[in-house]
Design a protein around this motif. Structure first.
Motif, PDB file in Angstrom:
ATOM      1  N   LEU A  79      34.621  22.734  25.143  1.00 32.52           N
ATOM      2  CA  LEU A  79      35.354  21.554  25.618  1.00 32.52           C
ATOM      3  C   LEU A  79      34.696  20.256  25.142  1.00 32.52           C
ATOM      4  O   LEU A  79      35.381  19.308  24.743  1.00 32.52           O
ATOM      5  CB  LEU A  79      35.466  21.577  27.139  1.00 32.52           C
ATOM      6  N   ALA A  80      33.373  20.215  25.180  1.00 29.12           N
ATOM      7  CA  ALA A  80      32.659  19.033  24.694  1.00 29.12           C
ATOM      8  C   ALA A  80      32.917  18.833  23.201  1.00 29.12           C
ATOM      9  O   ALA A  80      33.126  17.701  22.740  1.00 29.12           O
ATOM     10  CB  ALA A  80      31.161  19.159  24.972  1.00 29.12           C
ATOM     11  N   ARG A  81      32.931  19.908  22.450  1.00 26.44           N
ATOM     12  CA  ARG A  81      33.217  19.833  21.015  1.00 26.44           C
ATOM     13  C   ARG A  81      34.638  19.316  20.790  1.00 26.44           C
ATOM     14  O   ARG A  81      34.885  18.475  19.921  1.00 26.44           O
ATOM     15  CB  ARG A  81      33.017  21.197  20.367  1.00 26.44           C
ATOM     16  N   HIS A  82      35.570  19.812  21.576  1.00 28.03           N
ATOM     17  CA  HIS A  82      36.970  19.397  21.458  1.00 28.03           C
ATOM     18  C   HIS A  82      37.102  17.898  21.725  1.00 28.03           C
ATOM     19  O   HIS A  82      37.797  17.193  20.983  1.00 28.03           O
ATOM     20  CB  HIS A  82      37.832  20.205  22.430  1.00 28.03           C
ATOM     21  N   GLU A  83      36.440  17.399  22.743  1.00 26.40           N
ATOM     22  CA  GLU A  83      36.475  15.963  23.047  1.00 26.40           C
ATOM     23  C   GLU A  83      35.867  15.151  21.908  1.00 26.40           C
ATOM     24  O   GLU A  83      36.403  14.104  21.531  1.00 26.40           O
ATOM     25  CB  GLU A  83      35.733  15.680  24.352  1.00 26.40           C
ATOM     26  N   TRP A  84      34.756  15.626  21.364  1.00 26.50           N
ATOM     27  CA  TRP A  84      34.101  14.924  20.264  1.00 26.50           C
ATOM     28  C   TRP A  84      35.016  14.871  19.049  1.00 26.50           C
ATOM     29  O   TRP A  84      35.170  13.822  18.416  1.00 26.50           O
ATOM     30  CB  TRP A  84      32.777  15.622  19.918  1.00 26.50           C
ATOM     31  N   GLU A  85      35.659  16.007  18.718  1.00 28.12           N
ATOM     32  CA  GLU A  85      36.583  16.044  17.580  1.00 28.12           C
ATOM     33  C   GLU A  85      37.746  15.073  17.795  1.00 28.12           C
ATOM     34  O   GLU A  85      38.185  14.411  16.860  1.00 28.12           O
ATOM     35  CB  GLU A  85      37.117  17.461  17.361  1.00 28.12           C
ATOM     36  N   LEU A  89      39.271  11.902  15.381  1.00 28.08           N
ATOM     37  CA  LEU A  89      40.617  11.918  14.812  1.00 28.08           C
ATOM     38  C   LEU A  89      41.431  10.675  15.165  1.00 28.08           C
ATOM     39  O   LEU A  89      42.563  10.542  14.713  1.00 28.08           O
ATOM     40  CB  LEU A  89      41.363  13.172  15.273  1.00 28.08           C
ATOM     41  N   GLU A  90      40.869   9.784  15.943  1.00 21.22           N
ATOM     42  CA  GLU A  90      41.608   8.589  16.339  1.00 21.22           C
ATOM     43  C   GLU A  90      42.057   7.779  15.125  1.00 21.22           C
ATOM     44  O   GLU A  90      43.180   7.283  15.088  1.00 21.22           O
ATOM     45  CB  GLU A  90      40.770   7.732  17.282  1.00 21.22           C
ATOM     46  N   ASN A  91      41.197   7.646  14.120  1.00 17.98           N
ATOM     47  CA  ASN A  91      41.566   6.898  12.915  1.00 17.98           C
ATOM     48  C   ASN A  91      42.676   7.595  12.139  1.00 17.98           C
ATOM     49  O   ASN A  91      43.496   6.937  11.509  1.00 17.98           O
ATOM     50  CB  ASN A  91      40.360   6.678  12.011  1.00 17.98           C
ATOM     51  N   VAL A  92      42.699   8.908  12.172  1.00 15.27           N
ATOM     52  CA  VAL A  92      43.749   9.649  11.481  1.00 15.27           C
ATOM     53  C   VAL A  92      45.093   9.365  12.129  1.00 15.27           C
ATOM     54  O   VAL A  92      46.090   9.133  11.448  1.00 15.27           O
ATOM     55  CB  VAL A  92      43.455  11.176  11.489  1.00 15.27           C
ATOM     56  N   GLU A  93      45.120   9.335  13.444  1.00 10.95           N
ATOM     57  CA  GLU A  93      46.366   9.035  14.157  1.00 10.95           C
ATOM     58  C   GLU A  93      46.830   7.616  13.838  1.00 10.95           C
ATOM     59  O   GLU A  93      48.020   7.377  13.637  1.00 10.95           O
ATOM     60  CB  GLU A  93      46.177   9.228  15.654  1.00 10.95           C
TER      61      GLU A  93
END
Length: 103
Positions: A79-85, A89-93
């Motif tokens: 879950l921590a990894r998922h949040e970090w990823e 990805l914010e810039n990609v969006e």
């Protein structure tokens, strides 16, 4: 979690998505994702690493078949990894939004 290979992280995601999968079920799911055959000589040693790191628990379904499931540590780390990823990805969006406006 940071010391894991991409393959090992993918193993965690697959185990999380299935209900106490056995090794061959994990192998099949990864083969679908990768689009190529996964060697059992690669699969099982990497599963063993995840067990040794206390990210995965290995149990016995029957005399010939083991199952795998995430430990609490495995769930928390995944879950921590998922949040970090997601933050990466914010810039990609934002880029996709800009792309749509220019078309």
């Amino acid at each position: 979690m940071q010391d894991l290979s991409g393959f090992q992280r993918d193993l965690l995601y697959v185990i999380a998505s299935l209900d106490r999968p056995h090794g061959l079920a994990i192998k099949r799911e990864l083969e679908r994702y990768y689009g190529k055959r996964i060697n059992e000589g690669r699969l099982y040693p990497n599963l063993d690493v995840l067990v040794e790191e206390d990210l995965v628990r290995k149990g016995q379904k029957d005399r010939r078949t083991n199952y795998y499931e995430l430990t609490r540590t495995g769930v928390d780390d995944l879950l921590a990894r998922h949040e970090w990823e997601a933050t990466k990805l914010e810039n990609v969006e934002e880029f996709e939004g800009k792309e749509a406006k220019t078309q």
